[in-house]
Design a protein around this motif. Structure first.
Motif, PDB file in Angstrom:
ATOM      1  N   THR A 195      -5.049   8.174  50.438  1.00  0.00           N
ATOM      2  CA  THR A 195      -6.030   8.862  49.578  1.00  0.00           C
ATOM      3  C   THR A 195      -5.410   9.341  48.260  1.00  0.00           C
ATOM      4  O   THR A 195      -5.283  10.538  48.014  1.00  0.00           O
ATOM      5  CB  THR A 195      -6.716  10.040  50.307  1.00  0.00           C
ATOM      6  N   PRO A 196      -5.030   8.390  47.403  1.00  0.00           N
ATOM      7  CA  PRO A 196      -4.426   8.774  46.122  1.00  0.00           C
ATOM      8  C   PRO A 196      -5.435   9.521  45.243  1.00  0.00           C
ATOM      9  O   PRO A 196      -6.645   9.355  45.400  1.00  0.00           O
ATOM     10  CB  PRO A 196      -4.045   7.433  45.495  1.00  0.00           C
ATOM     11  N   PRO A 197      -4.941  10.340  44.320  1.00  0.00           N
ATOM     12  CA  PRO A 197      -5.856  11.073  43.440  1.00  0.00           C
ATOM     13  C   PRO A 197      -6.580  10.117  42.500  1.00  0.00           C
ATOM     14  O   PRO A 197      -6.029   9.085  42.105  1.00  0.00           O
ATOM     15  CB  PRO A 197      -4.940  12.013  42.670  1.00  0.00           C
ATOM     16  N   PRO A 198      -7.801  10.439  42.142  1.00  0.00           N
ATOM     17  CA  PRO A 198      -8.541   9.559  41.226  1.00  0.00           C
ATOM     18  C   PRO A 198      -7.938   9.558  39.832  1.00  0.00           C
ATOM     19  O   PRO A 198      -7.572  10.604  39.310  1.00  0.00           O
ATOM     20  CB  PRO A 198      -9.951  10.148  41.215  1.00  0.00           C
ATOM     21  N   GLU A 199      -7.822   8.355  39.271  1.00  0.00           N
ATOM     22  CA  GLU A 199      -7.343   8.222  37.898  1.00  0.00           C
ATOM     23  C   GLU A 199      -8.511   8.255  36.921  1.00  0.00           C
ATOM     24  O   GLU A 199      -8.368   8.693  35.786  1.00  0.00           O
ATOM     25  CB  GLU A 199      -6.564   6.916  37.735  1.00  0.00           C
ATOM     26  N   LEU A 200      -9.659   7.765  37.379  1.00  0.00           N
ATOM     27  CA  LEU A 200     -10.829   7.678  36.516  1.00  0.00           C
ATOM     28  C   LEU A 200     -12.070   7.868  37.377  1.00  0.00           C
ATOM     29  O   LEU A 200     -12.169   7.279  38.455  1.00  0.00           O
ATOM     30  CB  LEU A 200     -10.864   6.293  35.849  1.00  0.00           C
ATOM     31  N   VAL A 201     -12.997   8.706  36.915  1.00  0.00           N
ATOM     32  CA  VAL A 201     -14.265   8.905  37.606  1.00  0.00           C
ATOM     33  C   VAL A 201     -15.371   8.547  36.620  1.00  0.00           C
ATOM     34  O   VAL A 201     -15.412   9.074  35.504  1.00  0.00           O
ATOM     35  CB  VAL A 201     -14.438  10.353  38.096  1.00  0.00           C
ATOM     36  N   VAL A 202     -16.258   7.634  37.044  1.00  0.00           N
ATOM     37  CA  VAL A 202     -17.348   7.177  36.193  1.00  0.00           C
ATOM     38  C   VAL A 202     -18.662   7.500  36.883  1.00  0.00           C
ATOM     39  O   VAL A 202     -18.838   7.223  38.075  1.00  0.00           O
ATOM     40  CB  VAL A 202     -17.240   5.657  35.929  1.00  0.00           C
ATOM     41  N   HIS A 203     -19.574   8.095  36.144  1.00  0.00           N
ATOM     42  CA  HIS A 203     -20.901   8.405  36.665  1.00  0.00           C
ATOM     43  C   HIS A 203     -21.929   7.978  35.626  1.00  0.00           C
ATOM     44  O   HIS A 203     -21.844   8.399  34.469  1.00  0.00           O
ATOM     45  CB  HIS A 203     -21.035   9.895  36.965  1.00  0.00           C
ATOM     46  N   GLY A 204     -22.851   7.147  36.031  1.00  0.00           N
ATOM     47  CA  GLY A 204     -23.867   6.673  35.100  1.00  0.00           C
ATOM     48  C   GLY A 204     -23.305   5.903  33.930  1.00  0.00           C
ATOM     49  O   GLY A 204     -23.877   5.916  32.844  1.00  0.00           O
ATOM     50  N   GLY A 205     -22.176   5.231  34.152  1.00  0.00           N
ATOM     51  CA  GLY A 205     -21.559   4.431  33.093  1.00  0.00           C
ATOM     52  C   GLY A 205     -20.714   5.219  32.122  1.00  0.00           C
ATOM     53  O   GLY A 205     -20.148   4.663  31.189  1.00  0.00           O
ATOM     54  N   ARG A 206     -20.592   6.507  32.329  1.00  0.00           N
ATOM     55  CA  ARG A 206     -19.779   7.346  31.449  1.00  0.00           C
ATOM     56  C   ARG A 206     -18.580   7.898  32.205  1.00  0.00           C
ATOM     57  O   ARG A 206     -18.695   8.312  33.347  1.00  0.00           O
ATOM     58  CB  ARG A 206     -20.594   8.514  30.903  1.00  0.00           C
ATOM     59  N   VAL A 207     -17.453   7.920  31.535  1.00  0.00           N
ATOM     60  CA  VAL A 207     -16.250   8.512  32.115  1.00  0.00           C
ATOM     61  C   VAL A 207     -16.469  10.021  32.155  1.00  0.00           C
ATOM     62  O   VAL A 207     -16.738  10.644  31.129  1.00  0.00           O
ATOM     63  CB  VAL A 207     -15.008   8.167  31.278  1.00  0.00           C
ATOM     64  N   VAL A 208     -16.373  10.601  33.364  1.00  0.00           N
ATOM     65  CA  VAL A 208     -16.548  12.044  33.492  1.00  0.00           C
ATOM     66  C   VAL A 208     -15.233  12.756  33.801  1.00  0.00           C
ATOM     67  O   VAL A 208     -15.155  13.975  33.681  1.00  0.00           O
ATOM     68  CB  VAL A 208     -17.635  12.394  34.534  1.00  0.00           C
ATOM     69  N   ALA A 209     -14.206  12.010  34.222  1.00  0.00           N
ATOM     70  CA  ALA A 209     -12.898  12.619  34.466  1.00  0.00           C
ATOM     71  C   ALA A 209     -11.813  11.561  34.351  1.00  0.00           C
ATOM     72  O   ALA A 209     -12.023  10.396  34.688  1.00  0.00           O
ATOM     73  CB  ALA A 209     -12.850  13.266  35.849  1.00  0.00           C
ATOM     74  N   ARG A 210     -10.665  12.009  33.877  1.00  0.00           N
ATOM     75  CA  ARG A 210      -9.463  11.171  33.802  1.00  0.00           C
ATOM     76  C   ARG A 210      -8.305  11.969  34.379  1.00  0.00           C
ATOM     77  O   ARG A 210      -8.071  13.095  33.966  1.00  0.00           O
ATOM     78  CB  ARG A 210      -9.129  10.790  32.365  1.00  0.00           C
ATOM     79  N   ASN A 211      -7.605  11.358  35.339  1.00  0.00           N
ATOM     80  CA  ASN A 211      -6.427  11.994  35.936  1.00  0.00           C
ATOM     81  C   ASN A 211      -6.688  13.429  36.393  1.00  0.00           C
ATOM     82  O   ASN A 211      -5.879  14.322  36.181  1.00  0.00           O
ATOM     83  CB  ASN A 211      -5.241  11.938  34.976  1.00  0.00           C
ATOM     84  N   GLY A 212      -7.838  13.637  36.996  1.00  0.00           N
ATOM     85  CA  GLY A 212      -8.164  14.940  37.559  1.00  0.00           C
ATOM     86  C   GLY A 212      -8.688  15.964  36.582  1.00  0.00           C
ATOM     87  O   GLY A 212      -8.999  17.086  36.958  1.00  0.00           O
ATOM     88  N   GLU A 213      -8.818  15.598  35.321  1.00  0.00           N
ATOM     89  CA  GLU A 213      -9.313  16.515  34.300  1.00  0.00           C
ATOM     90  C   GLU A 213     -10.671  16.043  33.801  1.00  0.00           C
ATOM     91  O   GLU A 213     -10.871  14.840  33.584  1.00  0.00           O
ATOM     92  CB  GLU A 213      -8.338  16.577  33.115  1.00  0.00           C
ATOM     93  N   PRO A 214     -11.611  16.968  33.596  1.00  0.00           N
ATOM     94  CA  PRO A 214     -12.918  16.567  33.060  1.00  0.00           C
ATOM     95  C   PRO A 214     -12.764  15.887  31.709  1.00  0.00           C
ATOM     96  O   PRO A 214     -11.934  16.276  30.893  1.00  0.00           O
ATOM     97  CB  PRO A 214     -13.671  17.889  32.914  1.00  0.00           C
ATOM     98  N   ALA A 215     -13.562  14.867  31.501  1.00  0.00           N
ATOM     99  CA  ALA A 215     -13.548  14.164  30.214  1.00  0.00           C
ATOM    100  C   ALA A 215     -14.389  14.942  29.211  1.00  0.00           C
ATOM    101  O   ALA A 215     -15.290  15.695  29.585  1.00  0.00           O
ATOM    102  CB  ALA A 215     -14.092  12.752  30.384  1.00  0.00           C
ATOM    103  N   GLY A 216     -14.103  14.737  27.957  1.00  0.00           N
ATOM    104  CA  GLY A 216     -14.864  15.401  26.914  1.00  0.00           C
ATOM    105  C   GLY A 216     -16.280  14.863  26.827  1.00  0.00           C
ATOM    106  O   GLY A 216     -16.556  13.725  27.188  1.00  0.00           O
ATOM    107  N   ALA A 217     -17.185  15.680  26.358  1.00  0.00           N
ATOM    108  CA  ALA A 217     -18.586  15.282  26.225  1.00  0.00           C
ATOM    109  C   ALA A 217     -18.764  14.165  25.207  1.00  0.00           C
ATOM    110  O   ALA A 217     -19.759  13.460  25.217  1.00  0.00           O
ATOM    111  CB  ALA A 217     -19.432  16.493  25.828  1.00  0.00           C
ATOM    112  N   ASP A 218     -17.772  13.996  24.322  1.00  0.00           N
ATOM    113  CA  ASP A 218     -17.877  12.982  23.283  1.00  0.00           C
ATOM    114  C   ASP A 218     -17.293  11.638  23.704  1.00  0.00           C
ATOM    115  O   ASP A 218     -17.151  10.738  22.893  1.00  0.00           O
ATOM    116  CB  ASP A 218     -17.195  13.475  22.011  1.00  0.00           C
ATOM    117  N   GLU A 219     -16.964  11.464  25.006  1.00  0.00           N
ATOM    118  CA  GLU A 219     -16.420  10.185  25.495  1.00  0.00           C
ATOM    119  C   GLU A 219     -17.430   9.059  25.238  1.00  0.00           C
ATOM    120  O   GLU A 219     -18.623   9.238  25.405  1.00  0.00           O
ATOM    121  CB  GLU A 219     -16.147  10.253  27.000  1.00  0.00           C
ATOM    122  N   GLU A 220     -16.902   7.923  24.850  1.00  0.00           N
ATOM    123  CA  GLU A 220     -17.722   6.739  24.663  1.00  0.00           C
ATOM    124  C   GLU A 220     -18.160   6.197  26.025  1.00  0.00           C
ATOM    125  O   GLU A 220     -17.443   6.362  27.002  1.00  0.00           O
ATOM    126  CB  GLU A 220     -16.921   5.650  23.943  1.00  0.00           C
TER     127      GLU A 220
END
Length: 98
Positions: free
Chosen positions: A65-90
């Motif tokens: 169960t490695p930690p998630p590197e990238l979390v995508v919801h609805g086609g948008r990146v919502v987290a990278r390396n355990g940190e929330p992604a910015g609202a301005d992510e493409e």
């Protein structure tokens, strides 16, 4: 859900690659089936909701169960390396995954 797949493997005594892969598929798809939601399977029209983790094979991911590197919801990146992604992510389709 990845942690639940690991727990399922433990309580069922899953040992082989096939048994561990089945545990993953239970966690990844069977919940959606029960809730009558579409499966996420990387085909056209499938929901763009997924978690990217690093591993050599599916059974290893279930066991480690490695930690998630990238979390995508609805086609948008919502987290990278355990940190929330910015609202301005493409949207993901406009990004290159590093």
């Amino acid at each position: 859900m990845l942690h639940r797949t690991q727990q399922l493997g433990q309580v069922t005594g899953a040992r082989t690659d096939d048994e561990l892969a089945r545990c993953f598929h239970v966690g990844a798809h069977d919940g959606a089936d029960v809730l009558h939601l579409p499966r996420v399977d990387f085909t056209s029209g499938s929901p763009a909701d997924f978690v990217l983790v690093h591993g050599e094979c599916l059974p290893q991911i279930v066991v480690d169960t490695p930690p998630p590197e990238l979390v995508v919801h609805g086609g948008r990146v919502v987290a990278r390396n355990g940190e929330p992604a910015g609202a301005d992510e493409e949207p993901l389709r406009e990004q290159r995954i590093r």
